[in-house]
Design a protein around this motif. Structure first.
Motif, mmCIF file in Angstrom:
data_model
loop_
_atom_site.group_PDB
_atom_site.id
_atom_site.type_symbol
_atom_site.label_atom_id
_atom_site.label_comp_id
_atom_site.label_asym_id
_atom_site.label_seq_id
_atom_site.Cartn_x
_atom_site.Cartn_y
_atom_site.Cartn_z
ATOM 1 N N PRO A 22 142.575 0.490 -69.096
ATOM 2 C CA PRO A 22 143.656 -0.298 -68.470
ATOM 3 C C PRO A 22 143.660 -0.172 -66.953
ATOM 4 N N PHE A 23 143.389 1.029 -66.450
ATOM 5 C CA PHE A 23 143.349 1.228 -65.001
ATOM 6 C C PHE A 23 142.227 0.408 -64.373
ATOM 7 N N LEU A 24 141.037 0.451 -64.974
ATOM 8 C CA LEU A 24 139.909 -0.301 -64.437
ATOM 9 C C LEU A 24 140.149 -1.800 -64.517
ATOM 10 N N ALA A 25 140.783 -2.223 -65.596
ATOM 11 C CA ALA A 25 141.100 -3.645 -65.718
ATOM 12 C C ALA A 25 142.077 -4.075 -64.630
ATOM 13 N N ASP A 26 143.039 -3.213 -64.329
ATOM 14 C CA ASP A 26 144.057 -3.535 -63.317
ATOM 15 C C ASP A 26 143.453 -3.650 -61.916
ATOM 16 N N ILE A 27 142.442 -2.819 -61.610
ATOM 17 C CA ILE A 27 141.882 -2.822 -60.256
ATOM 18 C C ILE A 27 140.705 -3.779 -60.103
ATOM 19 N N GLY A 28 140.327 -4.471 -61.197
ATOM 20 C CA GLY A 28 139.237 -5.441 -61.102
ATOM 21 C C GLY A 28 137.871 -4.800 -60.999
ATOM 22 N N ALA A 29 137.611 -3.790 -61.811
ATOM 23 C CA ALA A 29 136.358 -3.044 -61.734
ATOM 24 C C ALA A 29 135.151 -3.902 -62.103
ATOM 25 N N TYR A 61 126.723 -9.991 -68.446
ATOM 26 C CA TYR A 61 127.501 -9.614 -67.278
ATOM 27 C C TYR A 61 128.971 -9.681 -67.651
ATOM 28 N N LEU A 62 129.803 -9.299 -66.723
ATOM 29 C CA LEU A 62 131.231 -9.222 -66.990
ATOM 30 C C LEU A 62 131.827 -10.633 -66.958
ATOM 31 N N ASP A 63 131.627 -11.363 -68.061
ATOM 32 C CA ASP A 63 132.089 -12.735 -68.099
ATOM 33 C C ASP A 63 133.566 -12.801 -68.492
ATOM 34 N N VAL A 64 134.191 -13.900 -68.134
ATOM 35 C CA VAL A 64 135.602 -14.129 -68.461
ATOM 36 C C VAL A 64 135.673 -15.395 -69.306
ATOM 37 N N PRO A 65 135.818 -15.263 -70.623
ATOM 38 C CA PRO A 65 135.893 -16.450 -71.489
ATOM 39 C C PRO A 65 137.109 -17.315 -71.144
ATOM 40 N N GLU A 66 137.081 -18.551 -71.613
ATOM 41 C CA GLU A 66 138.202 -19.460 -71.367
ATOM 42 C C GLU A 66 139.458 -18.953 -72.058
ATOM 43 N N ASN A 67 140.594 -19.296 -71.489
ATOM 44 C CA ASN A 67 141.908 -18.955 -72.050
ATOM 45 C C ASN A 67 142.164 -17.454 -72.102
ATOM 46 N N ILE A 68 141.544 -16.712 -71.178
ATOM 47 C CA ILE A 68 141.800 -15.279 -71.095
ATOM 48 C C ILE A 68 141.772 -14.885 -69.627
ATOM 49 N N SER A 69 142.610 -13.955 -69.242
ATOM 50 C CA SER A 69 142.671 -13.539 -67.844
ATOM 51 C C SER A 69 141.499 -12.619 -67.513
ATOM 52 N N GLY A 70 141.182 -12.530 -66.219
ATOM 53 C CA GLY A 70 140.133 -11.611 -65.790
ATOM 54 C C GLY A 70 140.467 -10.174 -66.131
ATOM 55 N N ARG A 71 141.747 -9.832 -66.022
ATOM 56 C CA ARG A 71 142.187 -8.474 -66.340
ATOM 57 C C ARG A 71 141.922 -8.162 -67.811
ATOM 58 N N ALA A 97 139.823 -9.688 -69.810
ATOM 59 C CA ALA A 97 138.388 -9.720 -70.086
ATOM 60 C C ALA A 97 137.750 -8.372 -69.753
ATOM 61 N N ARG A 98 138.126 -7.801 -68.618
ATOM 62 C CA ARG A 98 137.596 -6.493 -68.236
ATOM 63 C C ARG A 98 137.988 -5.429 -69.259
ATOM 64 N N PHE A 99 139.226 -5.483 -69.713
ATOM 65 C CA PHE A 99 139.675 -4.508 -70.701
ATOM 66 C C PHE A 99 138.863 -4.633 -71.986
ATOM 67 N N ASN A 100 138.596 -5.854 -72.420
ATOM 68 C CA ASN A 100 137.839 -6.051 -73.652
ATOM 69 C C ASN A 100 136.396 -5.583 -73.520
ATOM 70 N N HIS A 101 135.807 -5.788 -72.342
ATOM 71 C CA HIS A 101 134.449 -5.302 -72.111
ATOM 72 C C HIS A 101 134.417 -3.776 -72.098
ATOM 73 N N CYS A 102 135.475 -3.181 -71.608
ATOM 74 C CA CYS A 102 135.528 -1.728 -71.452
ATOM 75 C C CYS A 102 135.884 -1.020 -72.753
ATOM 76 N N LEU A 103 136.838 -1.571 -73.513
ATOM 77 C CA LEU A 103 137.358 -0.896 -74.698
ATOM 78 C C LEU A 103 137.446 -1.884 -75.864
ATOM 79 N N PRO A 104 136.298 -2.303 -76.409
ATOM 80 C CA PRO A 104 136.336 -3.269 -77.509
ATOM 81 C C PRO A 104 136.962 -2.665 -78.762
ATOM 82 N N THR A 105 137.665 -3.489 -79.503
ATOM 83 C CA THR A 105 138.218 -3.045 -80.775
ATOM 84 C C THR A 105 137.096 -2.880 -81.789
ATOM 85 N N ALA A 106 137.413 -2.232 -82.899
ATOM 86 C CA ALA A 106 136.409 -2.061 -83.952
ATOM 87 C C ALA A 106 135.918 -3.413 -84.445
#
Length: 529
Positions: free
Chosen positions: A339-346, A379-389, A391-400
């Protein structure tokens, strides 16, 4: 008996005066030679002799024994037997050393390791032998290290427990024809060969200024080139860079990539190997990774009881383990780091950034001797209908569920591209909680995967201490790899940077990426969440 006659000596010759002059000259010569010997590094003294004299204490540590820590006895003796310590009088050139006592000692092993690899390459370009330290796990120790009185007695892990390539004293050539004088040496040897009064100290910040380098803005290639030129000009055998790190942790984002044409084809990476401890762990646990017999490169060299030297170091260039998909699924501290990395735009960390648009040259890798910038697929892509924040969270901590979907797509894409025809087993390198990983395993098996995880590895005490290297050895050897790319970014607010430093992310994935690339594995076999 015949007599022997000598020419008559001149009457002007005074015998007592001549003898005193000879004595004086002899004493002067002895003093000069002694001074030269004292001023030169003491490379004539063998490492094993230093151990016997007690200058180096490596074999007994009662406090560590009481805490149940491994001794690494054989590993330390192996380091002591490296040939560069026992070549008195055989040098074609005098050894020159480069020491980095201010390297990022407070970080996790992978953060430190990525810097050590770059330091090894800088030493090579400077025509010096890299001085490698032991690793002290101050954060996340693998074993309890607190004594009854409340003080810590931290574990000291020798470099060759992790790796056995150029960074830890191994050869810098394929056939070991390189000069022994250029091979890395342990810090214990530096302390003998280079007493403090003989060391030339290079101040980091002063030199950065002299070289016109802004460590917060300049790229890795520029820093590497200018420092190598500076260090090459110094004639002193013993040089120590103090006051900070040449390759600061903040550099290991996209700015480090410009060093790749030099670094990516360097002996440091070309001849990189995991340690025999890693090889032994993979051999004994190969049934966890494959249903086939272990490949020849994992087999022990003899049938004697296990020793550190029973196995060869594991080269990254060996053929992959057929059918194995290795994935890095970090949980634990990531649950509040992401969450921290997503917030700062890592952005992606270091060598994982090769997947970022704009730095994606795609030269062929058939001839890896040609320096190249590889192109990674993701790469750190941002799919449609989702925020950059988000998207970063999903790349960092994917669900099972996201992990299951992703590995299915990667399997199909790898088959379509002809780079892996039958991915059927997954190895999960993870620090997840048992319940979470059990749920993931159930979901993966439902999709037809055979699954094994870090928790199923049967490791010795020493192998447990370097468990991250064992996981990385598997991820390096896997046919296809999926890792976590997201890491820290660069911010102008120094207060935020301090927070980033306190919450530094693991660079495990980034290090696996560079080692796979250096081993000649197809860049298309490297993917991210």
């Amino acid at each position: 008996m015949p007599t022997v006659s000598f020419p008559q000596l001149s009457q002007k010759w005074n015998r007592p005066r001549f003898q005193s002059q000879v004595i004086r000259i002899g004493l002067c010569v002895a003093l000069v030679l002694g001074g030269i010997w004292f001023l030169l590094p003491r490379w004539r003294v063998g490492y094993s002799e230093a151990i016997q004299r007690g200058d180096i204490h490596i074999l007994e540590d009662p406090l560590a024994d009481g805490l149940g820590h491994p001794s690494f006895r054989e590993v330390k003796l192996y380091e002591g037997s490296l040939p560069q310590h026992h070549s008195s009088g055989k040098w074609s050139v005098r050894p020159r050393y480069l020491f980095f006592p201010w390297a990022s000692w407070g970080s996790g092993w992978n953060n430190i390791f990525q810097e050590q690899l770059m330091n090894t390459h800088l030493a090579y370009l400077s025509q010096r032998a890299y001085v490698f330290p032991q690793y002290i796990p101050r954060d996340h120790p693998p074993f309890p290290d607190t004594l009854e009185n409340g003080t810590r007695h931290m574990l000291h892990i020798p470099m060759n427990a992790f790796v056995s390539g150029p960074t830890s004293g191994g050869p810098l050539s394929a056939d070991s024809s390189d000069s022994l004088a250029g091979r890395a040496v342990p810090e214990e040897w530096w302390n003998i060969a280079c007493p403090r009064e003989q060391v030339v100290v290079v101040d980091l910040h002063q030199t950065m200024s002299e070289l016109g380098i802004d460590s917060s803005k300049d790229d890795g290639g520029k820093i590497l080139e200018r420092w190598a030129a500076k260090l090459s000009e110094i004639s002193a055998p013993c040089v120590s860079i103090e006051g900070g790190s040449v390759f600061d942790y903040i550099l290991f984002g996209y700015r480090i990539l410009s060093a790749w044409p030099s670094y990516g084809n360097s002996p440091t990476l070309k001849y990189f190997t995991w340690s025999p401890l890693v090889t032994a762990a993979l051999f004994r646990n190969f049934h966890v990774l494959s249903s086939s017999p272990p490949p020849e490169y994992l087999l022990p060299k003899d049938t004697a009881p296990y020793r550190f030297t029973s196995f060869n170091p594991l080269r990254a260039s060996e053929p992959p383990i057929s059918g194995l998909l290795g994935i890095h699924v970090r949980r634990g501290d990531y649950e509040y780091h992401c969450p921290f990395l997503a917030d700062i735009g890592a952005e992606y960390n270091a060598w994982s950034s090769f997947g970022t648009p704009g730095i994606s040259q795609r030269p062929e890798f058939e001839n890896f001797s040609r320096p190249a910038w590889p192109a990674l697929l993701d790469y750190l892509d941002v799919p449609e209908n989702i925020s950059g924040r988000d998207a970063r969270f999903n790349h960092c901590l994917p669900t099972a569920e996201a992990v299951v979907a992703r590995v299915g797509r990667v399997r199909e894409e790898a088959k379509a591209a002809g780079i892996a025809s039958d991915l059927r087993r997954i190895y999960v390198a993870t620090n997840a909680e048992q319940g979470w990983i059990e749920n993931l395993t159930t979901l993966l098996k439902a999709e037809g995967w055979e699954v094994s995880t870090s928790f199923e590895m049967d490791l010795t005490l020493e192998e447990r201490a370097v468990g991250q290297a064992v996981d990385m050895g598997i991820l390096t050897a896997a046919e296809v790899f999926i890792g976590v790319g997201v890491s820290v970014t660069f911010l102008d607010d120094i207060s935020v940077l301090n927070v980033v430093w306190m919450r530094q992310f693991s660079s495990l994935t980034s290090n696996v990426v560079q080692i796979r690339l250096a081993g000649g594995k197809d860049p298309r076999t490297i993917r991210f969440w």
